[in-house]
Design a protein around this motif. Sequence first.
Motif, PDB file in Angstrom:
ATOM      1  N   ALA A 173      -5.170  -4.087   3.982  1.00 51.92           N
ATOM      2  CA  ALA A 173      -4.276  -4.678   3.974  1.00 51.92           C
ATOM      3  C   ALA A 173      -4.304  -6.229   4.573  1.00 51.92           C
ATOM      4  CB  ALA A 173      -2.821  -3.965   4.671  1.00 51.92           C
TER       5      ALA A 173
ATOM      6  N   PHE B 122       0.983  -1.333  -0.039  1.00 49.04           N
ATOM      7  CA  PHE B 122      -0.120  -0.046  -0.018  1.00 49.04           C
ATOM      8  C   PHE B 122       0.945   1.221   0.015  1.00 49.04           C
ATOM      9  CE2 PHE B 122      -4.385  -1.519   0.629  1.00 49.04           C
ATOM     10  CZ  PHE B 122      -3.966  -2.930   0.830  1.00 49.04           C
TER      11      PHE B 122
ATOM     12  N   SER C 271      -6.569   1.782   4.874  1.00 48.11           N
ATOM     13  CA  SER C 271      -5.716   0.863   4.248  1.00 48.11           C
ATOM     14  C   SER C 271      -5.083  -0.290   5.174  1.00 48.11           C
ATOM     15  CB  SER C 271      -4.803   1.683   3.269  1.00 48.11           C
ATOM     16  OG  SER C 271      -3.789   2.185   4.304  1.00 48.11           O
ATOM     17  N   VAL C 272      -5.004  -0.043   6.262  1.00 50.84           N
ATOM     18  CA  VAL C 272      -4.640  -1.132   7.320  1.00 50.84           C
ATOM     19  C   VAL C 272      -5.626  -2.372   7.237  1.00 50.84           C
ATOM     20  CG1 VAL C 272      -3.956  -1.623   9.630  1.00 50.84           C
ATOM     21  CG2 VAL C 272      -3.258   0.446   8.805  1.00 50.84           C
TER      22      VAL C 272
ATOM     23  N   LEU D  63      -4.195  -9.766   2.788  1.00 48.04           N
ATOM     24  CA  LEU D  63      -3.119 -10.988   2.963  1.00 48.04           C
ATOM     25  C   LEU D  63      -4.014 -11.935   3.587  1.00 48.04           C
ATOM     26  CD1 LEU D  63      -0.608  -8.778   5.011  1.00 48.04           C
ATOM     27  CD2 LEU D  63      -0.047  -9.968   3.172  1.00 48.04           C
TER      28      LEU D  63
ATOM     29  N   GLN E 261      10.125   1.130   6.702  1.00 47.35           N
ATOM     30  CA  GLN E 261       8.838   0.619   6.877  1.00 47.35           C
ATOM     31  C   GLN E 261       8.256   0.052   5.432  1.00 47.35           C
ATOM     32  OE1 GLN E 261       6.035   3.582   8.326  1.00 47.35           O
ATOM     33  NE2 GLN E 261       7.132   4.020   9.867  1.00 47.35           N
TER      34      GLN E 261
ATOM     35  N   ARG F  57       2.566   8.250  21.206  1.00 46.30           N
ATOM     36  CA  ARG F  57       2.805   7.071  20.312  1.00 46.30           C
ATOM     37  C   ARG F  57       2.267   7.017  19.129  1.00 46.30           C
ATOM     38  NH1 ARG F  57       3.780   1.007  22.300  1.00 46.30           N
ATOM     39  NH2 ARG F  57       2.232   0.493  20.599  1.00 46.30           N
TER      40      ARG F  57
ATOM     41  N   LYS G 273       8.613  -2.264  16.412  1.00 44.83           N
ATOM     42  CA  LYS G 273       7.054  -1.905  16.170  1.00 44.83           C
ATOM     43  C   LYS G 273       7.320  -0.698  14.977  1.00 44.83           C
ATOM     44  CE  LYS G 273       4.339  -3.856  18.903  1.00 44.83           C
ATOM     45  NZ  LYS G 273       3.910  -3.375  20.146  1.00 44.83           N
ATOM     46  N   PRO G 274       6.308  -0.879  13.890  1.00 44.30           N
ATOM     47  CA  PRO G 274       6.514   0.010  12.824  1.00 44.30           C
ATOM     48  C   PRO G 274       6.782   1.538  12.974  1.00 44.30           C
ATOM     49  CG  PRO G 274       4.648  -1.392  12.615  1.00 44.30           C
ATOM     50  CD  PRO G 274       5.124  -1.417  13.874  1.00 44.30           C
ATOM     51  N   PHE G 275       6.396   2.068  14.283  1.00 43.75           N
ATOM     52  CA  PHE G 275       6.644   3.603  14.498  1.00 43.75           C
ATOM     53  C   PHE G 275       8.124   3.430  14.809  1.00 43.75           C
ATOM     54  CE2 PHE G 275       5.005   1.982  18.506  1.00 43.75           C
ATOM     55  CZ  PHE G 275       5.931   2.452  19.129  1.00 43.75           C
TER      56      PHE G 275
ATOM     57  N   ALA H  99       6.443   8.862  11.591  1.00 42.45           N
ATOM     58  CA  ALA H  99       7.245   7.939  10.985  1.00 42.45           C
ATOM     59  C   ALA H  99       6.947   7.601   9.794  1.00 42.45           C
ATOM     60  CB  ALA H  99       7.443   6.899  11.960  1.00 42.45           C
TER      61      ALA H  99
ATOM     62  N   ARG I 156       4.082   9.708  17.094  1.00 38.98           N
ATOM     63  CA  ARG I 156       5.090   9.315  16.512  1.00 38.98           C
ATOM     64  C   ARG I 156       4.901   8.312  15.457  1.00 38.98           C
ATOM     65  NH1 ARG I 156       8.582   6.470  21.010  1.00 38.98           N
ATOM     66  NH2 ARG I 156       6.672   6.678  22.011  1.00 38.98           N
ATOM     67  N   LEU I 157       4.099   7.471  15.665  1.00 37.78           N
ATOM     68  CA  LEU I 157       3.518   6.567  14.471  1.00 37.78           C
ATOM     69  C   LEU I 157       3.364   7.442  13.159  1.00 37.78           C
ATOM     70  CD1 LEU I 157       2.422   3.405  14.583  1.00 37.78           C
ATOM     71  CD2 LEU I 157       0.942   4.911  13.503  1.00 37.78           C
TER      72      LEU I 157
ATOM     73  N   ASP J   5      -6.815   4.985   9.428  1.00 37.06           N
ATOM     74  CA  ASP J   5      -6.481   4.573   7.995  1.00 37.06           C
ATOM     75  C   ASP J   5      -6.805   3.384   7.604  1.00 37.06           C
ATOM     76  OD1 ASP J   5      -5.218   4.238   5.708  1.00 37.06           O
ATOM     77  OD2 ASP J   5      -3.044   4.057   6.335  1.00 37.06           O
TER      78      ASP J   5
ATOM     79  N   ALA K 245       0.471   0.715   5.240  1.00 37.99           N
ATOM     80  CA  ALA K 245      -0.427   0.176   6.107  1.00 37.99           C
ATOM     81  C   ALA K 245      -0.002  -1.121   6.999  1.00 37.99           C
ATOM     82  CB  ALA K 245      -1.743  -0.447   4.976  1.00 37.99           C
ATOM     83  N   LEU K 246       1.001  -0.710   7.720  1.00 37.44           N
ATOM     84  CA  LEU K 246       1.763  -1.747   8.576  1.00 37.44           C
ATOM     85  C   LEU K 246       0.743  -1.816   9.628  1.00 37.44           C
ATOM     86  CD1 LEU K 246       5.497  -0.866   8.262  1.00 37.44           C
ATOM     87  CD2 LEU K 246       4.074  -2.872   7.150  1.00 37.44           C
ATOM     88  N   PHE K 247       0.578  -2.753  10.211  1.00 33.75           N
ATOM     89  CA  PHE K 247      -0.040  -2.980  11.393  1.00 33.75           C
ATOM     90  C   PHE K 247       0.641  -2.258  12.650  1.00 33.75           C
ATOM     91  CE2 PHE K 247      -1.259  -6.748   8.920  1.00 33.75           C
ATOM     92  CZ  PHE K 247      -2.191  -6.320   8.221  1.00 33.75           C
ATOM     93  N   PRO K 248      -0.047  -1.248  13.180  1.00 34.94           N
ATOM     94  CA  PRO K 248       0.676  -0.684  14.274  1.00 34.94           C
ATOM     95  C   PRO K 248       0.968  -1.094  15.524  1.00 34.94           C
ATOM     96  CG  PRO K 248      -1.672   0.338  14.072  1.00 34.94           C
ATOM     97  CD  PRO K 248      -1.236  -0.664  13.015  1.00 34.94           C
ATOM     98  N   HIS K 249       0.211  -2.280  15.691  1.00 33.42           N
ATOM     99  CA  HIS K 249       0.270  -3.044  17.093  1.00 33.42           C
ATOM    100  C   HIS K 249       1.106  -4.287  16.912  1.00 33.42           C
ATOM    101  CE1 HIS K 249      -3.231  -4.371  14.853  1.00 33.42           C
ATOM    102  NE2 HIS K 249      -3.145  -5.362  15.748  1.00 33.42           N
ATOM    103  N   MET K 250       1.689  -4.503  15.753  1.00 36.18           N
ATOM    104  CA  MET K 250       2.319  -5.944  15.575  1.00 36.18           C
ATOM    105  C   MET K 250       3.844  -5.445  15.171  1.00 36.18           C
ATOM    106  SD  MET K 250       0.012  -8.073  13.394  1.00 36.18           S
ATOM    107  CE  MET K 250      -1.870  -8.120  13.711  1.00 36.18           C
TER     108      MET K 250
ATOM    109  N   SER L 164       0.522   3.928   1.597  1.00 35.95           N
ATOM    110  CA  SER L 164       0.751   4.425   3.259  1.00 35.95           C
ATOM    111  C   SER L 164       1.516   3.215   3.785  1.00 35.95           C
ATOM    112  CB  SER L 164      -0.285   4.969   4.043  1.00 35.95           C
ATOM    113  OG  SER L 164      -1.454   3.789   3.749  1.00 35.95           O
TER     114      SER L 164
ATOM    115  N   LEU M 237      10.452   2.473  12.924  1.00 38.82           N
ATOM    116  CA  LEU M 237      11.353   2.331  11.890  1.00 38.82           C
ATOM    117  C   LEU M 237      11.205   3.813  11.070  1.00 38.82           C
ATOM    118  CD1 LEU M 237      10.114  -1.006  10.653  1.00 38.82           C
ATOM    119  CD2 LEU M 237      11.908  -0.606  12.162  1.00 38.82           C
TER     120      LEU M 237
ATOM    121  N   PHE N 256       1.801 -12.275   9.335  1.00 44.78           N
ATOM    122  CA  PHE N 256       0.261 -12.241   9.294  1.00 44.78           C
ATOM    123  C   PHE N 256      -0.401 -12.992   8.154  1.00 44.78           C
ATOM    124  CE2 PHE N 256      -3.795 -10.233   8.511  1.00 44.78           C
ATOM    125  CZ  PHE N 256      -4.433 -10.224   9.786  1.00 44.78           C
TER     126      PHE N 256
ATOM    127  N   ARG O  71       5.979  -7.997   3.680  1.00 44.53           N
ATOM    128  CA  ARG O  71       4.954  -8.566   3.953  1.00 44.53           C
ATOM    129  C   ARG O  71       4.254  -9.045   2.823  1.00 44.53           C
ATOM    130  NH1 ARG O  71       0.659  -5.017   7.173  1.00 44.53           N
ATOM    131  NH2 ARG O  71       0.400  -3.926   5.028  1.00 44.53           N
TER     132      ARG O  71
END
Lengths: 379, 278, 323
Positions: free
Chosen positions: B172, A99, B168-169, B176, A157, B269, A148-150, B276, B272-273, B166, A103-108, A101, A152, A116, A164
């Motif tokens: 995604a 994607f 797109s998450v 998958l 990313q 948090r 975590k993604p944030f 980033a 920051r995310l 977002d 679209a990485l899962f922020p909590h993983m 953006s 990186l 995943f 992925r």
Amino acid sequence: MNMLESSVNQAAGAAAGAKPYLQIVDVVKKFGDNTVVDHINLNIARNEIFALLGSSGCGKSTLLRMLAGMETPSSGRIILDGEDITHLAPYERPINMMFQSYALFPHMSVAQNIAFGLKQDGLPRGEIAERVERMLELVQMKKYASRKPFQLSGGQQQRVALARSLAKRPKLLLLDEPLGALDKKLRQQTQLELVNMIEQVGVTCIMVTHDQEEAMTMAGRIGIMSDGQLLQVASPGEIYERPNCRFTAEFIGETNLFGGHVVEDEPDYVRIQSAELPRPVHIGHGITGTLGMPVWLSLRPERVGVSRQQPVGDGNWAAGTVHDIAYLGGFSIFHVRLPTGKVVKASVPATRWREEAAPTWDEPVFVSWADNDAVVLTQ
Amino acid sequence: MNNANNLSVFGKLSLGAGFAFLYLPIVVLVVYSFNASKLVTVWAGFSTHWYGELFRDEAVLSSLWLSLKIAFLASTMSVVLGTIAGLVLARFGPFRGKSLFAGMITAPMVMPEVITGLSMLLLFVQMQQWFGHPAERGVLTIWVGHVTLCMAYVTVVIRARLVEMDRSVEEAAMDLGARPLKIFFLITLPIIAPAIASGFLLAFTLSLDDLVITAFLSGPGSTTLPQLIFSRVRLGLNPEINALATITVLAVAVLVVSANRIMVRAERRRARLAAAAA
Amino acid sequence: MMSRLLSLRDSRDPAGRAARRAAWWQRLAPRGRTLVTAIPYGWLLLFFLVPFLFVLQISFSEVEIASPPYRALVERSEDVLNIALNLGNYTYIFGDPLYFDAYLGSLETAAVTTAICLLIGYPIAYTIARAPEARRNTLLMLVMLPFWTSFLVRVYAWMGILDSNGLVNQALLALGLVDAPLQLMHTQLSVQIVMVYAYLPFMILPLFSNLVKLDGRLLEAAADLGCRPWKTFLTVTLPLSKNGVVAGSMLVFIPAVGEFVIPELVGTPESLMIGKVLWMEFFDNNNWPMAASVTIVMLALLILPIVYLHKREEKALARAARR
């Protein structure tokens, strides 16, 4: 359309055997009354890297989303490796997407993100771990597996997002503006890196971009889209040197366009008269057209020479005065105003002015070009 | 620069006056709670006497327990319903009857509570006549009333979070290979968890605080804390209520400050995310 | 579309199988969605919308000494269906000045409350929104903290201040400004003060969330173009914060019209607010039909502002979603 399709088939056929790997057959997408994708036909060969290039709103992203299954075509079919996938849900398709953006899962964590898709397939734990490991190696992110993604950078990313989408070994990889979220300097460096990784895995890939440099660097073939239609499909070189229509000529790079009509039509040459040029343009090959038909001429600035001496011959040159000069270091763009009022842009390398001083503002000069430099556009 | 300074002087003044207006009554209330006199506003020395009285007051304790129970049950249910409603409004696209649905979410928040309370009561009375159920007003009817009120607030909180999230998450995850239900539990729910937590907190305090709807829907055996306070305050100032109010203020302050801290941390948090990812 | 689907239904044709699988999924998907939608939708229909039908119904009935204390509209006596529509409650409401004054008084009190909340709330919201980001959250929390404490506690707090022996009178007496305590409690003034105090957060919050989005560069641009701060506020900030002003005003005005607790605890016994009238009809007079009629008229007054607020909020959300 017919000519276009045959040229598409030719190119796709040349890349791999006879049968196209991905067939997009007469696909249309309407949102209400608005036709966003307008009868697109396209064949993609196995292991090809293909770029859909167009400005925002041209329908390229919608076409990509239809391939991913996020949108359903209003009509038409999409066939991948012999299977009709037009109506398959996204989670049933052997297609993965990176994607815009990311679209990485922020909590993983990075590793969890990559795992995943494999988990959704119910693969055994050992195999998942092994594949994640290999993917991390491919994108050189082994050190960051538990981050975590944030935590990186943008480039990192992007590589995780790539890993992925490759982890499931998709039959088709989709890239939506793959480098759009990176800053310019990082983008150029990443372009070739990305191509190398994709080729290393050996996956068929379609990317969508509005950045012509990105498309030309990364893709083997480019499709130019405008207003929901696919205007030209060809290799980067061909697109630049032999645009088939006015839109492509103007969209890719810079060009001088002249409107005119055919005054002499012979099998081995044509002459074209333009109201904007003082004398006819001589083209060293025949075209499919008739006498008197209106055409456009596209003349790239780097094909135009600037000189103080009057060129020989009766065509392909014009007299004018220097209207403006844009100094760009290695070369300069001369804007030469013709008596007709038309301004012709000429890109002249700095090395041209070794023997004599470069012309200056308001100096009378001549612009000229060779027989095959101007491209005749009949559309 | 000069302009900005002028503004901030005016701003500081208005902020100071605003805070004085907001906090002065509460400070007075707290001070009087330590008054030895039974006459709340006549100072007769420092004492914690009324706190002792409060903790010996069976009626207060039992109604507090009932209020907490109802608040917990109502906020739990309203978080479930509110999350679903928020998801429906933010994700399901247009469907027939959507605007009515969205309207029924907005209306309970602004509707005067006397109206909501009365109309619900009439429903329950009618239901009892027709089906014999609910047999009498009590915890169940109060719970239904509170859930209806609180779910509106929860929905608004969750919907806003979903709209700004977002999408797109989620796409995604679908790309998958995850199916919609799985996407919700594996991706959406963890991401909106902070919004769900603040929705729960909001619902809990709303339920704990509600007087008017409760008054219409409660039966003889079910007196909640606000009802008890109301019945006593109606008779005039009461030092025990000052003590109770002080404890309430203290509890809320501790809860809100710590919740705010957690939120701020989560927000940082997320910021920051976002930074980033940009 | 259909014919192509049919023509694809050939079991040997893998494309046909795919199309069939898709059809199965598409048929299932909406059913799952409908089910999910039905849960909260059904709850709200049953417990929020349908009750108003009963209110409407009972507003047309007559009071009766029974349980419940009203006569059913539809009665079956000796196989004859009697429908008795009683308009008496409504003619009473429109005929008796007590009700008319109560409605008017409520609207007036709510309007004044809204105006004062706006005057006090706007500078506070603006200052917080313009504060440095690190401090913004704390300031907002401090403003909202009283809101999180009990509504009753907030009303009660003022009772101790406005009481004839309360803080204000003690101060006035001590300073010698008055000889005898002023009657502050149970006046229109006390109602107004406490209403503003109780509803202020509902004004500040939407104003803040609107003003915080205001791009500071716009103000700089206005200043750069020679606009004085006060004029910048009037020509740039205020028009851009219109949505926040409208939302905040509605959030204060609509519930304030039906307020019961504040006029009951600190209001005058004689001038009634309509929320209190409703309460008295229901709990004290046990006149349910009258209470229902009062409710219906109040609803008729408030439905337009509620719908207006709702439409505006939906539009704002749609804009946010597009972004």
